[in-house]
Write an enzyme that holds these catalytic residues in place. Structure first.
Site, PDB file in Angstrom:
ATOM      1  N   TYR A  89      15.784   1.974   2.850  1.00 30.31           N
ATOM      2  CA  TYR A  89      15.323   3.327   2.541  1.00 30.31           C
ATOM      3  C   TYR A  89      16.531   4.246   2.423  1.00 30.31           C
ATOM      4  O   TYR A  89      17.181   4.578   3.406  1.00 30.31           O
ATOM      5  CB  TYR A  89      14.383   3.859   3.620  1.00 30.31           C
TER       6      TYR A  89
ATOM      7  N   PHE B  71       0.996   2.430   3.065  1.00 26.74           N
ATOM      8  CA  PHE B  71       0.204   3.260   2.150  1.00 26.74           C
ATOM      9  C   PHE B  71      -1.205   3.476   2.707  1.00 26.74           C
ATOM     10  O   PHE B  71      -2.198   3.282   1.997  1.00 26.74           O
ATOM     11  CB  PHE B  71       0.152   2.652   0.751  1.00 26.74           C
TER      12      PHE B  71
ATOM     13  N   LEU C 285      -2.727   6.091   3.181  1.00 31.97           N
ATOM     14  CA  LEU C 285      -3.375   7.197   2.467  1.00 31.97           C
ATOM     15  C   LEU C 285      -3.271   7.027   0.958  1.00 31.97           C
ATOM     16  O   LEU C 285      -3.455   7.970   0.199  1.00 31.97           O
ATOM     17  CB  LEU C 285      -2.764   8.532   2.894  1.00 31.97           C
ATOM     18  N   GLY C 286      -2.946   5.792   0.525  1.00 33.13           N
ATOM     19  CA  GLY C 286      -2.874   5.520  -0.902  1.00 33.13           C
ATOM     20  C   GLY C 286      -1.478   5.518  -1.470  1.00 33.13           C
ATOM     21  O   GLY C 286      -1.268   5.132  -2.620  1.00 33.13           O
ATOM     22  N   GLY C 287      -0.479   5.962  -0.708  1.00 27.75           N
ATOM     23  CA  GLY C 287       0.895   5.926  -1.177  1.00 27.75           C
ATOM     24  C   GLY C 287       1.146   6.899  -2.303  1.00 27.75           C
ATOM     25  O   GLY C 287       0.815   8.082  -2.222  1.00 27.75           O
ATOM     26  N   PHE C 288       1.707   6.389  -3.399  1.00 28.32           N
ATOM     27  CA  PHE C 288       2.072   7.252  -4.517  1.00 28.32           C
ATOM     28  C   PHE C 288       0.850   7.684  -5.337  1.00 28.32           C
ATOM     29  O   PHE C 288       0.945   8.555  -6.185  1.00 28.32           O
ATOM     30  CB  PHE C 288       3.086   6.539  -5.418  1.00 28.32           C
TER      31      PHE C 288
ATOM     32  N   PRO D 272      -2.576   9.029  -4.145  1.00 23.86           N
ATOM     33  CA  PRO D 272      -3.419   9.393  -3.004  1.00 23.86           C
ATOM     34  C   PRO D 272      -4.881   9.005  -3.209  1.00 23.86           C
ATOM     35  O   PRO D 272      -5.399   9.024  -4.323  1.00 23.86           O
ATOM     36  CB  PRO D 272      -3.246  10.920  -2.919  1.00 23.86           C
ATOM     37  N   LEU D 273      -5.526   8.646  -2.104  1.00 29.88           N
ATOM     38  CA  LEU D 273      -6.919   8.216  -2.145  1.00 29.88           C
ATOM     39  C   LEU D 273      -7.812   9.283  -2.754  1.00 29.88           C
ATOM     40  O   LEU D 273      -7.705  10.460  -2.409  1.00 29.88           O
ATOM     41  CB  LEU D 273      -7.406   7.902  -0.734  1.00 29.88           C
TER      42      LEU D 273
END
Length: 288
Positions: free
Chosen positions: A64, A213, A215-218, A220-221
């Site tokens: 990272y 992820f 919350l869905g990552g890139f 979003p959910l």
């Protein structure tokens, strides 16, 4: 807002007890997880706030930045509190285009472990996840050579515990024939439910499952059912998604990331929502 305790309680990774609500440091790096943060002091403040609020599980990787998040963690928190556990991963590097090329040959893995140690300022890494697959997701193939390399480093006293990341169920099973595995870290959330059977199997073995992820990552959910439940509870959809994960199975550990102190506190408060059986049933339909 003060928290008397973190939602979800604790879990034991091998012999290391951590809060089930942890913190993922990936977002502390610059755009695309490359380079330094725009707000250096703000990144340090988030890390210090996480520990101040009682979080004892921080997830990171020397890729990272590269090196950025580990160096920020060291600057913000070293010498580390006795209760804090830092989980890192190896198995991928960064290229100049921001890609994540695999780096699972023995020499690359040894180099990565030593870089993690150096940049974190540690003599031993609490837990190292072997990252498999690629940026598209898990890919089939043997984990033996790579994991055996990490076992050698573990035997040298550089690693306490081992896990796998971005792994197929078959790779998890193979890894368990080589060494004790204390966690699996894969993509999983309300809308992405491929690992349901694996989560339940790991729970029966007392092994942690750490969704990245969450919350869905890139991306979003987004779901009408999620929005409906959130509106009924006067909560945000992201809060409901985190709370659902904690209630989905006791072996799920959360590592949502953020570069904002207020957002960190919002995530903690949201994960503490109590979802009813009706809420859970409605949410359960999203990813099936």
């Amino acid at each position: 807002m003060a928290f008397t305790s973190l939602p979800g309680g604790t879990w034991t990774l091998g012999d290391l007890t951590v809060t089930r609500f942890g913190y993922g440091a990936m977002q502390l790096a610059g755009p695309g997880v490359m380079g330094p943060p725009a707000d250096h002091d703000g990144a340090l403040a988030v890390l210090r706030e996480a520990v101040e609020l009682g979080i004892t599980h921080i997830d990171t990787a020397d890729a990272y930045g590269p090196h950025v998040t580990n160096q920020l963690i060291r600057e913000a928190l070293h010498p580390y509190p006795d209760s804090l556990r830092i989980v890192t991963k190896v198995g991928a590097n960064r290229d100049q285009q921001g890609g994540w090329p695999p780096a699972r040959d023995p020499e690359s893995l040894r180099r990565s472990v030593h870089r993690n140690l150096e940049n974190l300022g540690s003599d031993v890494l609490d837990l190292v996840n072997l990252r498999l697959g690629n940026a598209e997701g898990p890919q089939s193939g043997s984990v033996a050579e790579a994991l055996e390399t990490l076992v050698e480093l573990q035997q040298q006293g550089l690693i306490r515990h081992l896990g796998v990341s971005n792994a197929t169920p078959e790779q998890v099973a193979e890894a368990q024939t080589i060494a004790p595995i204390v966690c699996v870290q894969n993509m999983y959330n309300l809308a992405y439910r491929q690992d349901d059977e694996l989560i339940d199997a790991l729970a029966n073995q007392g092994i942690a499952y750490v969704p990245f992820f969450p919350l869905g990552g890139f991306s979003p959910l987004q779901s009408s059912a999620l929005s409906t439940v959130a509106a009924r509870l006067d909560a945000t959809p992201m809060s409901v998604a985190l709370a659902w994960l904690l209630q989905r199975s006791a072996n799920i550990l959360l590592i949502p990331g953020t570069s904002s102190v207020p957002h960190l506190r919002e995530n903690i408060a949201g994960a503490g929502l109590s979802l009813s059986d009706d809420d859970l049933a409605e949410l359960d339909k999203i990813g099936r």
